[in-house]
Design an enzyme around this catalytic site. Structure first.
Site, PDB file in Angstrom:
ATOM      1  CG  MET A  30      -7.731  30.045  46.034  1.00  0.00           C
ATOM      2  SD  MET A  30      -6.115  30.848  46.027  1.00  0.00           S
ATOM      3  CE  MET A  30      -5.440  30.254  47.573  1.00  0.00           C
ATOM      4  CG  HIS A  34     -10.326  21.825  54.126  1.00  0.00           C
ATOM      5  ND1 HIS A  34     -11.212  22.600  54.842  1.00  0.00           N
ATOM      6  CD2 HIS A  34      -9.350  22.682  53.725  1.00  0.00           C
ATOM      7  CE1 HIS A  34     -10.797  23.848  54.897  1.00  0.00           C
ATOM      8  NE2 HIS A  34      -9.667  23.937  54.216  1.00  0.00           N
ATOM      9  CG  HIS A  37     -12.932  24.542  51.227  1.00  0.00           C
ATOM     10  ND1 HIS A  37     -11.774  23.808  51.347  1.00  0.00           N
ATOM     11  CD2 HIS A  37     -12.547  25.822  50.984  1.00  0.00           C
ATOM     12  CE1 HIS A  37     -10.734  24.605  51.174  1.00  0.00           C
ATOM     13  NE2 HIS A  37     -11.170  25.835  50.962  1.00  0.00           N
ATOM     14  CD  GLU A 150     -16.050  33.796  62.581  1.00  0.00           C
ATOM     15  OE1 GLU A 150     -15.553  33.136  63.531  1.00  0.00           O
ATOM     16  OE2 GLU A 150     -17.045  34.520  62.716  1.00  0.00           O
ATOM     17  CB  SER A 187      -5.395  25.122  56.435  1.00  0.00           C
ATOM     18  OG  SER A 187      -4.630  25.717  55.412  1.00  0.00           O
TER      19      SER A 187
END
Length: 282
Positions: A30, A34, A37, A150, A187
Site C-alpha cells: 500500500m 520501508h 517491504h 509475517e 510498519s
C-alpha cells in the site's frame, strides 16, 4: 524501472512472459515503503525471473475513513527507494477507479474461522476488503509467487487459505518480520510515532519475547496474565489484546498440545496509533 498505471498496459507487457519459463514474483503493497517491504522485494528478485511491485492504497480494507485518509502516502519517495534498490522492477500504481471501476464494493468471503479472532474481531469486514483487492491483483498480475510479511500473520494465513481453496497455483512465500534496533516491527504506521513513542512501543516486542522465552516454563494463562499486568502499569500504552493461538487455525487457546505450532499476537495503541505484532513460540 517500468511503471504501469493501467491494467491493460501491464497485462499486455506481462503476456510476453506467459509462454516462457519465466517466473513472476509479486509484492503487493500500500506504499509508504520501508526496509520490511524492501526485504520482500529482495526475496522476489532472488527467486523470480521478474518482479512486480504494486502500490495501491486499498479503500475496502479500512473500517474508518479517517484511518484511510491519515495513511502515509509518498509515491515519489517510494519510486526513488525502489529504483535505487533495483532498476529492473515492474511497478503497478493504479488509481482506485482503475481497480474497482465505478463500484468500490467489498466482496464477501468465507475464511473458515481464520478471521474470527484478533484483527477480525476488532476490524469488521477488514479481511473481506483485503481479499477483495488481493483477488483482483492476482487476476491482473498472474504471479507464480507472491511475497507477504509475517508481521501481518493473520492476513498471511487468510491469503494462504484463499489461494489453496481456489487452487490458484500461486506459491505464497512467508517473509520474516523486519525490526528496528529495539525490536519494534517495521510498519508504515511507525512514521506517525515520535522517538519517545517508538521507545515505548518497543514494549510490544518485549512482551512477545517474554512469551517465547517462557513458553516452555509457564502455562499459557500465566503468560497472558503476566503480560496484561505489565501493560496495565504502562500508562502510555492501551493494550487491545494479547493472546496465544495455534498457528494454523488461529484459534486462541489456554492449553498446549504436542505437535502444534503456536504464536503470540498483540495489538495496542500508543498516542492513538494502533500497532500489531506477533512471534512464533515453538
Amino acid at each position: 524501472m517500468l511503471i504501469f498505471r493501467s491494467i491493460s498496459a501491464l497485462t499486455k507487457y506481462l503476456e510476453k512472459f506467459s509462454d516462457s519459463e519465466s517466473k513472476i514474483g509479486f509484492v503487493p503493497t500500500m506504499g509508504s515503503l520501508h526496509e520490511g517491504h524492501i526485504s520482500l522485494v529482495d526475496k522476489s528478485i532472488r527467486k523470480s525471473t521478474l518482479t512486480v511491485v504494486s502500490i495501491f492504497l486499498n479503500p475496502t480494507q479500512f473500517n474508518d475513513n479517517k484511518d484511510l485518509n491519515d495513511y502515509p502516502v509518498d509515491n515519489d519517495a517510494d519510486f526513488r527507494k525502489l529504483k535505487l534498490y533495483h532498476d529492473q522492477l515492474i511497478l503497478f500504481v493504479p488509481e482506485i477507479k482503475e481497480v474497482y471501476g465505478n463500484n468500490v464494493k467489498t466482496k464477501k468471503f468465507s475464511f473458515s474461522g481464520l478471521d474470527k479472532y484478533m484483527e477480525g474481531s476488532s476490524r469488521t469486514n477488514h479481511f473481506n476488503g483485503v481479499i477483495t483487492v488481493v483477488e483482483k491483483l492476482f487476476e491482473i498480475v498472474k504471479p507464480d509467487y507472491a511475497f507477504f510479511g509475517e508481521k501481518d500473520f493473520q492476513q498471511l494465513r487468510i491469503i494462504e487459505s484463499f489461494v489453496n481453496d481456489r487452487s490458484l497455483g500461486i506459491e505464497i512465500i512467508r517473509c520474516e518480520t523486519k525490526r528496528s534496533y529495539n525490536g519494534l516491527a517495521l510498519s508504515s504506521r511507525n512514521k506517525k510515532l515520535n522517538n519517545s513513542s517508538k521507545k515505548i512501543a518497543s514494549n510490544l516486542y518485549k512482551a512477545l519475547r517474554f512469551a517465547r522465552d517462557n513458553f516452555n516454563k509457564l502455562e499459557i494463562p500465566e503468560i497472558v496474565s503476566n503480560i496484561e499486568k505489565k501493560f496495565h502499569k504502562i500508562s502510555e500504552i492501551s493494550l487491545e489484546y494479547f493472546l496465544i493461538a495455534d498457528e494454523n487455525k488461529l484459534h486462541p487457546t489456554n492449553q498446549k498440545s504436542n505437535g502444534v505450532k503456536y504464536r503470540a499476537f498483540i495489538a495496542a495503541k500508543i498516542n492513538n496509533i494502533r500497532l500489531i505484532d506477533n512471534i512464533n513460540l515453538n
